[in-house]
Motif scaffolding. Structure first.
Motif, short mmCIF file in Angstrom:
data_model
loop_
_atom_site.label_atom_id
_atom_site.label_comp_id
_atom_site.label_asym_id
_atom_site.label_seq_id
_atom_site.Cartn_x
_atom_site.Cartn_y
_atom_site.Cartn_z
N ASP A 1 20.10 -0.25 -48.94
CA ASP A 1 20.83 0.10 -50.16
C ASP A 1 22.22 0.67 -49.84
O ASP A 1 23.21 0.31 -50.49
N VAL A 2 22.27 1.53 -48.83
CA VAL A 2 23.55 2.13 -48.46
C VAL A 2 24.51 1.06 -47.93
O VAL A 2 25.69 1.01 -48.30
N ALA A 3 24.01 0.18 -47.06
CA ALA A 3 24.84 -0.89 -46.51
C ALA A 3 25.33 -1.82 -47.61
O ALA A 3 26.51 -2.20 -47.64
N SER A 4 24.45 -2.17 -48.53
CA SER A 4 24.83 -3.06 -49.63
C SER A 4 25.88 -2.42 -50.53
O SER A 4 26.82 -3.08 -50.99
N TYR A 5 25.74 -1.12 -50.76
CA TYR A 5 26.69 -0.40 -51.62
C TYR A 5 28.10 -0.46 -51.04
O TYR A 5 29.06 -0.82 -51.75
N PHE A 6 28.25 -0.12 -49.77
CA PHE A 6 29.58 -0.07 -49.17
C PHE A 6 30.18 -1.47 -48.98
O PHE A 6 31.39 -1.66 -49.16
N LEU A 7 29.35 -2.44 -48.64
CA LEU A 7 29.86 -3.80 -48.47
C LEU A 7 30.28 -4.41 -49.81
O LEU A 7 31.30 -5.08 -49.90
N SER A 8 29.49 -4.16 -50.85
CA SER A 8 29.81 -4.72 -52.17
C SER A 8 31.10 -4.13 -52.73
O SER A 8 31.84 -4.79 -53.45
N ARG A 9 31.38 -2.88 -52.39
CA ARG A 9 32.63 -2.24 -52.83
C ARG A 9 33.85 -2.91 -52.22
O ARG A 9 34.95 -2.83 -52.76
N ASN A 10 33.62 -3.58 -51.09
CA ASN A 10 34.70 -4.32 -50.43
C ASN A 10 34.59 -5.82 -50.63
O ASN A 10 35.17 -6.60 -49.87
N ALA A 11 33.84 -6.21 -51.67
CA ALA A 11 33.67 -7.61 -52.06
C ALA A 11 33.10 -8.47 -50.92
O ALA A 11 33.46 -9.63 -50.77
N VAL A 12 32.21 -7.88 -50.14
CA VAL A 12 31.54 -8.61 -49.05
C VAL A 12 30.18 -9.08 -49.54
O VAL A 12 29.45 -8.32 -50.18
N ASN A 13 29.83 -10.31 -49.24
CA ASN A 13 28.53 -10.87 -49.63
C ASN A 13 27.41 -10.03 -49.02
O ASN A 13 27.38 -9.78 -47.81
N THR A 14 26.46 -9.59 -49.87
CA THR A 14 25.35 -8.76 -49.39
C THR A 14 23.99 -9.44 -49.50
O THR A 14 22.96 -8.81 -49.28
N TYR A 15 23.99 -10.74 -49.84
CA TYR A 15 22.71 -11.42 -49.97
C TYR A 15 21.96 -11.47 -48.64
O TYR A 15 20.74 -11.50 -48.62
N TRP A 16 22.70 -11.48 -47.53
CA TRP A 16 22.02 -11.52 -46.23
C TRP A 16 21.22 -10.24 -46.00
O TRP A 16 20.17 -10.26 -45.35
N ILE A 17 21.70 -9.12 -46.56
CA ILE A 17 20.95 -7.87 -46.46
C ILE A 17 19.69 -7.94 -47.33
O ILE A 17 18.60 -7.55 -46.90
N ALA A 18 19.85 -8.46 -48.54
CA ALA A 18 18.70 -8.59 -49.45
C ALA A 18 17.64 -9.50 -48.84
O ALA A 18 16.43 -9.21 -48.93
N ASN A 19 18.08 -10.60 -48.21
CA ASN A 19 17.13 -11.53 -47.60
C ASN A 19 16.41 -10.88 -46.41
O ASN A 19 15.20 -11.05 -46.23
N GLY A 20 17.17 -10.14 -45.60
CA GLY A 20 16.57 -9.46 -44.47
C GLY A 20 15.59 -8.38 -44.91
O GLY A 20 14.50 -8.24 -44.33
N TYR A 21 15.96 -7.65 -45.96
CA TYR A 21 15.07 -6.60 -46.44
C TYR A 21 13.81 -7.17 -47.06
O TYR A 21 12.74 -6.56 -46.98
N LEU A 22 13.92 -8.34 -47.67
CA LEU A 22 12.74 -9.01 -48.22
C LEU A 22 11.68 -9.18 -47.13
O LEU A 22 10.51 -8.84 -47.32
N LEU A 23 12.10 -9.73 -45.98
CA LEU A 23 11.16 -9.93 -44.87
C LEU A 23 10.61 -8.59 -44.37
O LEU A 23 9.40 -8.47 -44.13
#
Length: 215
Positions: free
Chosen positions: A47-69
């Motif tokens: 969640d923390v990584a996704s928050y900071f990356l999304s604030r910089n308009a960086v794609n965070t789906y790779w984090i969501a996919n990794g967290y799913l596993l």
């Protein structure tokens, strides 16, 4: 502040409740409660990584996919331990991991929300949690079932994956056709995540109470 941001912030912060409670009793954690603690650590970091990356308009789906596993494996391992190292659950974990990487590398890709893997993970965990409730009803313990931490973990799994299954199945389609639907999808997802973390908190609270009573 827009409502989707409120839900996002509350969802991200909600993990601190069960995480704080698990840290408080960390030295005495074991079994499902210990695996849940590791799952919560992963959730917080994602969640923390996704928050900071999304604030910089960086794609965070790779984090969501990794967290799913990550989440699937730890939840499945909780049931694997509960059912005395069931070979069936061990086989399910292996087959899902193979499917996950096949889908990630050859079908949907790393930077797209992996709806197929999310849906399959949801169906598997819903089935396992329902089987646990069935097992519990046929092997009723001496204590009240609501005092069993895994009861609340299973309730959390059932609520979260039951609530988000349709969202995972339809996410990419609706986002590609109706861009505004992304807002509603993530509001509903974050709501389910908040409830999931509250139920995890109840599970850890009962784990703490059981530990105190056993002293």
């Amino acid at each position: 502040m827009r409502i989707e941001f409120i839900f996002a912030y509350v969802s991200t912060s909600s993990v601190l409740l069960p995480l704080g409670l698990s840290i408080f009793q960390f030295n005495k954690l074991k079994g499902s409660a210990l695996y849940l603690f590791y799952l919560l650590i992963g959730s917080f970091l994602a969640d923390v990584a996704s928050y900071f990356l999304s604030r910089n308009a960086v794609n965070t789906y790779w984090i969501a996919n990794g967290y799913l596993l990550f989440q699937f494996i730890f939840l499945a391992v909780i049931y694997y331990a509960e059912f005395n190292n069931s070979k069936l659950i061990k086989g399910i974990i292996f087959l899902f991991v193979v499917f996950f990487f096949c889908n990630l590398l050859a079908v949907q890709g790393l930077f797209v929300f992996n709806t197929y893997s999310n849906s399959i993970a949801g169906l598997i965990l819903i089935a396992i949690s329902l089987y646990y409730f069935y097992f519990l009803l046929h092997h009723l313990p001496q204590e009240d079932i609501y005092k069993i931490p895994l009861f609340w973990i299973s309730f959390s799994v059932l609520f979260y994956y039951g609530g988000t299954l349709i969202l995972f199945l339809t996410n990419n389609f609706f986002v590609s056709k109706f861009v505004q639907s992304l807002r509603l999808v993530w509001i509903l997802h974050n709501f389910c995540n908040i409830v999931k973390n509250l139920l995890f908190t109840i599970a850890l609270w009962h784990n703490y109470r059981n530990l105190k009573l056993s002293l």
